[in-house]
Design a protein around this motif. Sequence first.
Motif: not given
Length: 187
Positions: A80-84, A167, A171, A173
């Motif tokens: 999952t990312t902050r972009f939901g 990613h 990000m 992750d």
Amino acid sequence: MSDASTAALRYSPPAQAFHWLTVLFVAAAWTLGVLGDDLPKGSIRHMGEFVHVILGEMVALLLLLRVVWRFVTPAPALETTRFGAPALLATRLVHLALYALLVAVPVVGVVTLFHGGEPLSLFGVVDIPSPWPRNRELKHYSKEIHELLAHALVLLAVLHASAALAHHYVMKDRALKRMLPAFLGAD
Ligand code: HEM
Ligand code: HEM
């Protein structure tokens, strides 16, 4: 962390092998497809087309194994990312489109061969004769569609690879690490 939860954090070794071998064969088939018309006419170009078809058949075979394996061993949940939720949906749609193109490109490739009246050589072992008489116009159209779909596959794969790298490096992750073997030192 327990062994079980660690295992669920990455794609299984066969799923990873199917993914990376597909990347290799798609890249090789696409390169040979694009360069094919520049090969000298005659036996060299013929050999180029023969190798191109075998590489394409490898892509199709890997897809079949991969889909069967995916039912046996489900893929780990997406990062999952902050972009939901919209980003998760976009990822799923891109994966689905990649799978669809991995089917469509070889299928239209076979149709192109058959419209040219040529047999399909299954891995150089068995020849399947064309079920249709030779038709230059239909061969031309199916070749154009095959080429267009192949370019779409490569373009989407480049976008998909860029997302995987974003990613990893932006990000920070585990999205890319999940597709890499533990022996490379990925956690
Ligand atoms: C079973 C699988 C496949 C078969 C039977 C097949 C067959 C063909 C045929 C017959 C041509 C036209 C050759 C000619 O007459 O000049 C062609 C061209 C081409 N193929 Fe494939 N192919 C397959 C898989 C793939 C794959 C997986 C890719 C790449 C993702 C690909 C990319 C291309 C490209 C870029 C061309 C050049 C088209 C053009 O110059 O107009 N093919 N293929
Ligand atoms: C021809 C090229 C490629 C194709 C056709 C392709 C196809 C796919 C498909 C269909 C999936 C979904 C797997 C599933 O869950 O069922 C996937 C996942 C993945 N691919 Fe690729 N891929 C390609 C190239 C690449 C490259 C070059 C990279 C890395 C730079 C990459 C990194 C990943 C990662 C990290 C995942 C896991 C994504 C996640 O679950 O979040 N792929 N790929």
